[in-house]
Design an enzyme around this catalytic site. Sequence first.
Site, mmCIF file in Angstrom:
data_model
loop_
_atom_site.group_PDB
_atom_site.id
_atom_site.type_symbol
_atom_site.label_atom_id
_atom_site.label_comp_id
_atom_site.label_asym_id
_atom_site.label_seq_id
_atom_site.Cartn_x
_atom_site.Cartn_y
_atom_site.Cartn_z
ATOM 1 N N ASP A 164 0.852 -1.194 0.000
ATOM 2 C CA ASP A 164 0.000 0.000 0.000
ATOM 3 C C ASP A 164 0.883 1.237 0.000
ATOM 4 O O ASP A 164 2.020 1.212 -0.456
ATOM 5 C CB ASP A 164 -0.905 -0.049 1.243
ATOM 6 C CG ASP A 164 -2.229 0.660 1.053
ATOM 7 O OD1 ASP A 164 -2.239 1.910 1.011
ATOM 8 O OD2 ASP A 164 -3.268 -0.022 0.951
ATOM 9 N N HIS A 201 -3.617 6.249 3.778
ATOM 10 C CA HIS A 201 -4.282 5.021 3.349
ATOM 11 C C HIS A 201 -3.609 3.754 3.888
ATOM 12 O O HIS A 201 -4.273 2.854 4.429
ATOM 13 C CB HIS A 201 -4.324 5.005 1.821
ATOM 14 C CG HIS A 201 -5.196 3.957 1.222
ATOM 15 N ND1 HIS A 201 -4.748 2.690 0.921
ATOM 16 C CD2 HIS A 201 -6.501 3.992 0.834
ATOM 17 C CE1 HIS A 201 -5.734 1.986 0.381
ATOM 18 N NE2 HIS A 201 -6.804 2.752 0.311
ATOM 19 N N SER A 353 -11.242 -0.453 0.033
ATOM 20 C CA SER A 353 -9.897 -0.533 0.603
ATOM 21 C C SER A 353 -9.936 -0.826 2.097
ATOM 22 O O SER A 353 -8.989 -1.395 2.647
ATOM 23 C CB SER A 353 -9.148 0.784 0.392
ATOM 24 O OG SER A 353 -8.654 0.906 -0.909
#
Length: 423
Positions: A164, A201, A353
């Site tokens: 990620d 994220h 996600s």
Amino acid sequence: MKRIGPRDDDESGIACDRRTFLVGGGALALGGLLGSSGLGAPSDRGPWPETEEFVVGFSPTVSDVAAAAHAAVPDAVDVRHSNEMIGYATVSLPSVSERVRDGALEAIAATDVVEYVEPNASLHASVVPNDSEYGRQSAPQQVGCETAWETTVGSEDVSVAVVDQGVQSDHPDLEGATGEAGANFVGSGDDSSPAAADERHGTHVAGIAAGATDNGVGTAGISDCSLLTARALEGNGQGSLSNIVDGIQWAADAGADVINVSFGAPQHYETLSSACEYALEQGALLVGAAGNEESETVDFPAAYEDVVAVAALDGDGIASYSNVGQAIDVVAPGTDLLSTVPWDDYARISGTSMAAPVVAGVAGLALSAHPDLSPLELREHLLATATDLGLDETRQGAGRVDAAAAVETAPSPDGANGDATGG
């Protein structure tokens, strides 16, 4: 080993047969790591995007990909990076006309040892313990974690990898989970941490899957399994095909049992498929986000047959933003999930996600309880123990992932529910 590819009933894949090529798409220039990883390249990864970079896939019979790449390309084409394990090289073309570019790519694709040429495209991110913020969470409760935690909170012998953005590994809710140093595939240097506070994220995803539980601090992750982190996405949530592939390979080689991939693209890429196949062969189950485009097709790599494709829930219904389709395997909470973000903070983010690491965490719990499961047996066990929400199969797959059932139900060889082992 059956080749991983687009599912038979998914029409979003684009075939890349031998001696074929696709053109288009931006790309990051890729440097690499030297040594036993099989990655080789210049020392720095170039700025993103570099629009004339392509991935060349070579036959498994090629023993030296770097040498084969240099032999296959015209003099004006620069070989930027090679990956011996996955069997590809990235090449950079100078600024030329479309006709000249296509001619060069056709010449490369016609070489005997070359199986495909495709763009180095950009993929994008898809988003009762004593933990002080546990009362503000809902995902662990929805998927039955409290019952599962009575049996196991996750074994440190089970590793969940997050490929990620950068992850703040010293976050109070993550520092106990991250053992081996993370790897960086974006830019130069080895630091796999976020470049700025708004690069959230990766840390958010990591906290959902493997944030510390019952430590009196912040939120509770789904599992307390060990955490591996690979920074393959930029701060803007995008990353090149080659960086992502190298991140997946690194995670597999580092011993990951579960690899979470909360990013995707609507198009099939041979190099990405090869990386997923490699990870499976190394013993890792991949869990992927379906995508957030409100589409009836699932993004890749989640759409590959042996990757667990996860759609997002909002309550007990499919979230309005979530992609759905024949490739969906399970669903999980993905709306307004509270988790870790830089620096030492917490935030709510929504997306497939976020749903994917819920499933990755449950996979870690299930493997902690049933350590003899192979990756594909683990996948089938997650599907067999999911809770049917009464939705169409193209929307929910097998249903909502169920941590309690996955931990307490004995795996059955045929994938059907066995007898409860505890609880």
